[in-house]
Design an enzyme around this catalytic site. Structure first.
Site, PDB file in Angstrom:
ATOM      1  N   PRO A   1      -1.462 -56.307  51.516  1.00  0.00           N
ATOM      2  CA  PRO A   1      -2.859 -56.713  51.671  1.00  0.00           C
ATOM      3  C   PRO A   1      -3.184 -58.089  51.106  1.00  0.00           C
ATOM      4  O   PRO A   1      -2.708 -58.460  50.036  1.00  0.00           O
ATOM      5  CB  PRO A   1      -3.623 -55.621  50.910  1.00  0.00           C
ATOM      6  N   ASN A   2      -3.993 -58.787  51.872  1.00  0.00           N
ATOM      7  CA  ASN A   2      -4.558 -60.103  51.540  1.00  0.00           C
ATOM      8  C   ASN A   2      -3.570 -61.257  51.682  1.00  0.00           C
ATOM      9  O   ASN A   2      -3.970 -62.413  51.587  1.00  0.00           O
ATOM     10  CB  ASN A   2      -5.183 -60.107  50.131  1.00  0.00           C
TER      11      ASN A   2
ATOM     12  N   ARG B   1      -6.771 -69.456  49.222  1.00  0.00           N
ATOM     13  CA  ARG B   1      -7.421 -69.205  47.930  1.00  0.00           C
ATOM     14  C   ARG B   1      -6.346 -69.216  46.843  1.00  0.00           C
ATOM     15  O   ARG B   1      -5.188 -68.969  47.114  1.00  0.00           O
ATOM     16  CB  ARG B   1      -8.054 -67.814  47.880  1.00  0.00           C
TER      17      ARG B   1
ATOM     18  N   TYR C   1      -0.617 -69.025  44.055  1.00  0.00           N
ATOM     19  CA  TYR C   1       0.192 -68.683  45.225  1.00  0.00           C
ATOM     20  C   TYR C   1       0.650 -69.895  46.044  1.00  0.00           C
ATOM     21  O   TYR C   1       1.386 -69.721  47.017  1.00  0.00           O
ATOM     22  CB  TYR C   1      -0.595 -67.728  46.132  1.00  0.00           C
TER      23      TYR C   1
ATOM     24  N   ASN D   1       6.928 -57.673  50.322  1.00  0.00           N
ATOM     25  CA  ASN D   1       5.974 -58.089  49.296  1.00  0.00           C
ATOM     26  C   ASN D   1       4.786 -57.139  49.430  1.00  0.00           C
ATOM     27  O   ASN D   1       3.918 -57.342  50.279  1.00  0.00           O
ATOM     28  CB  ASN D   1       5.533 -59.537  49.490  1.00  0.00           C
TER      29      ASN D   1
ATOM     30  N   ALA E   1      -0.915 -56.029  46.309  1.00  0.00           N
ATOM     31  CA  ALA E   1      -1.586 -55.157  45.324  1.00  0.00           C
ATOM     32  C   ALA E   1      -1.056 -53.721  45.348  1.00  0.00           C
ATOM     33  O   ALA E   1      -1.104 -53.026  44.323  1.00  0.00           O
ATOM     34  CB  ALA E   1      -3.089 -55.165  45.573  1.00  0.00           C
TER      35      ALA E   1
ATOM     36  N   GLU F   1      12.205 -56.059  46.756  1.00  0.00           N
ATOM     37  CA  GLU F   1      10.787 -56.313  46.463  1.00  0.00           C
ATOM     38  C   GLU F   1      10.647 -57.803  46.163  1.00  0.00           C
ATOM     39  O   GLU F   1      11.417 -58.353  45.359  1.00  0.00           O
ATOM     40  CB  GLU F   1      10.388 -55.479  45.245  1.00  0.00           C
TER      41      GLU F   1
ATOM     42  N   HIS G   1       7.962 -61.089  45.190  1.00  0.00           N
ATOM     43  CA  HIS G   1       6.651 -61.584  44.769  1.00  0.00           C
ATOM     44  C   HIS G   1       6.671 -63.093  44.650  1.00  0.00           C
ATOM     45  O   HIS G   1       7.652 -63.674  44.157  1.00  0.00           O
ATOM     46  CB  HIS G   1       6.238 -60.987  43.420  1.00  0.00           C
TER      47      HIS G   1
ATOM     48  N   ARG H   1       1.222 -61.895  34.169  1.00  0.00           N
ATOM     49  CA  ARG H   1      -0.201 -61.871  34.543  1.00  0.00           C
ATOM     50  C   ARG H   1      -0.914 -60.676  33.892  1.00  0.00           C
ATOM     51  O   ARG H   1      -0.477 -60.186  32.867  1.00  0.00           O
ATOM     52  CB  ARG H   1      -0.294 -61.892  36.072  1.00  0.00           C
TER      53      ARG H   1
HETATM   54  O1  CA2 Z   1       2.873 -62.607  43.627  1.00  0.00           O
HETATM   55  C1  CA2 Z   1       2.816 -61.871  44.613  1.00  0.00           C
HETATM   56  O2  CA2 Z   1       3.458 -62.083  45.641  1.00  0.00           O
HETATM   57  C2  CA2 Z   1       1.881 -60.657  44.601  1.00  0.00           C
HETATM   58  O3  CA2 Z   1       2.514 -59.602  45.318  1.00  0.00           O
HETATM   59  C3  CA2 Z   1       0.614 -61.098  45.304  1.00  0.00           C
HETATM   60  C4  CA2 Z   1      -0.467 -60.024  45.292  1.00  0.00           C
HETATM   61  C5  CA2 Z   1      -0.713 -59.495  43.886  1.00  0.00           C
HETATM   62  O4  CA2 Z   1      -1.630 -58.418  43.937  1.00  0.00           O
HETATM   63  C6  CA2 Z   1       0.569 -59.034  43.217  1.00  0.00           C
HETATM   64  O5  CA2 Z   1       0.265 -58.640  41.889  1.00  0.00           O
HETATM   65  C7  CA2 Z   1       1.588 -60.161  43.196  1.00  0.00           C
HETATM   66  C8  CA2 Z   1      -1.779 -60.585  45.830  1.00  0.00           C
HETATM   67  C9  CA2 Z   1      -1.679 -61.079  47.238  1.00  0.00           C
HETATM   68  C10 CA2 Z   1      -3.013 -61.635  47.617  1.00  0.00           C
HETATM   69  O6  CA2 Z   1      -2.801 -62.852  48.250  1.00  0.00           O
HETATM   70  C11 CA2 Z   1      -3.803 -63.763  48.237  1.00  0.00           C
HETATM   71  C12 CA2 Z   1      -3.538 -64.917  48.894  1.00  0.00           C
HETATM   72  C13 CA2 Z   1      -4.472 -65.904  48.916  1.00  0.00           C
HETATM   73  C14 CA2 Z   1      -5.681 -65.724  48.298  1.00  0.00           C
HETATM   74  C15 CA2 Z   1      -5.942 -64.555  47.627  1.00  0.00           C
HETATM   75  C16 CA2 Z   1      -4.997 -63.556  47.611  1.00  0.00           C
END
Ligand code: CA2
Length: 147
Positions: free
Chosen positions: A11-12, A19, A24, A75, A78, A99, A101, A108
């Site tokens: 997700p996201n 963002r 990221y 990946n 969340a 996995e 990330h 974090r």
């Molecule tokens: O570091 C990673 O790849 C994560 O899997 C990214 C997830 C986070 O919940 C994990 O703890 C670590 C979040 C992905 C959301 O991606 C976004 C991208 C752009 C703007 C906001 C969120």
């Protein structure tokens, strides 16, 4: 031709690059897909690259990878920190699974320190920005070449 390598994104991650670039980076998910496709092609593998914001769809995609992929990178975003369903689906796989990330969750918030996925995969690569995906492809191919 070997079976394709599958990469799944949770997700996201469709918002990648739009963002929180300080966490990221600035690359979009389409940029990540292009980099991964180039790397897979160089190693002689086809790539299936998908994203979903829906937990059940990710379960379906993991099951599909079990039938159709040579290896799976995921990946889970969340869902890493919440999903018994993804854990259980990954546990059913007979193929190599990793996995991935972009960030380093261990550095974090405390709620990101637990992964429900880590116990169900062969290894985890995190903290190298979008390079984590390329390192994951190399690790998966290394596993495949040994087997
Ligand atoms: O570091 C990673 O790849 C994560 O899997 C990214 C997830 C986070 O919940 C994990 O703890 C670590 C979040 C992905 C959301 O991606 C976004 C991208 C752009 C703007 C906001 C969120």
């Amino acid at each position: 031709m070997p079976k394709p390598l599958h990469i799944l994104n949770g997700p996201n991650l469709n918002l990648l690059g739009q963002r929180e670039p300080e966490i990221y980076g600035k690359a979009s998910l389409a940029d990540v897909e292009a980099l991964c496709r180039k790397a897979c092609t160089e190693f002689g593998y086809e790539l299936v690259f998908k994203q979903s914001n829906i937990e059940g769809e990710l379960v379906d995609m993991i099951q599909e990878a079990g039938r159709e992929a040579c290896a799976l990178l995921i990946n889970p975003a969340a869902y890493t920190h919440t999903s018994v369903a993804l854990h259980d689906a990954l546990k059913t796989l007979d193929i190599a699974s990793l996995e991935i990330h972009i960030s380093q969750p261990a550095k974090r918030e405390a709620f990101r320190h637990i992964s429900y996925v880590a116990q169900a995969v062969d290894g985890t690569i995190s903290g190298f920005g979008i390079n984590s995906y390329l390192l994951g492809i190399k690790a998966a191919i290394n596993i495949l070449q040994k087997s």
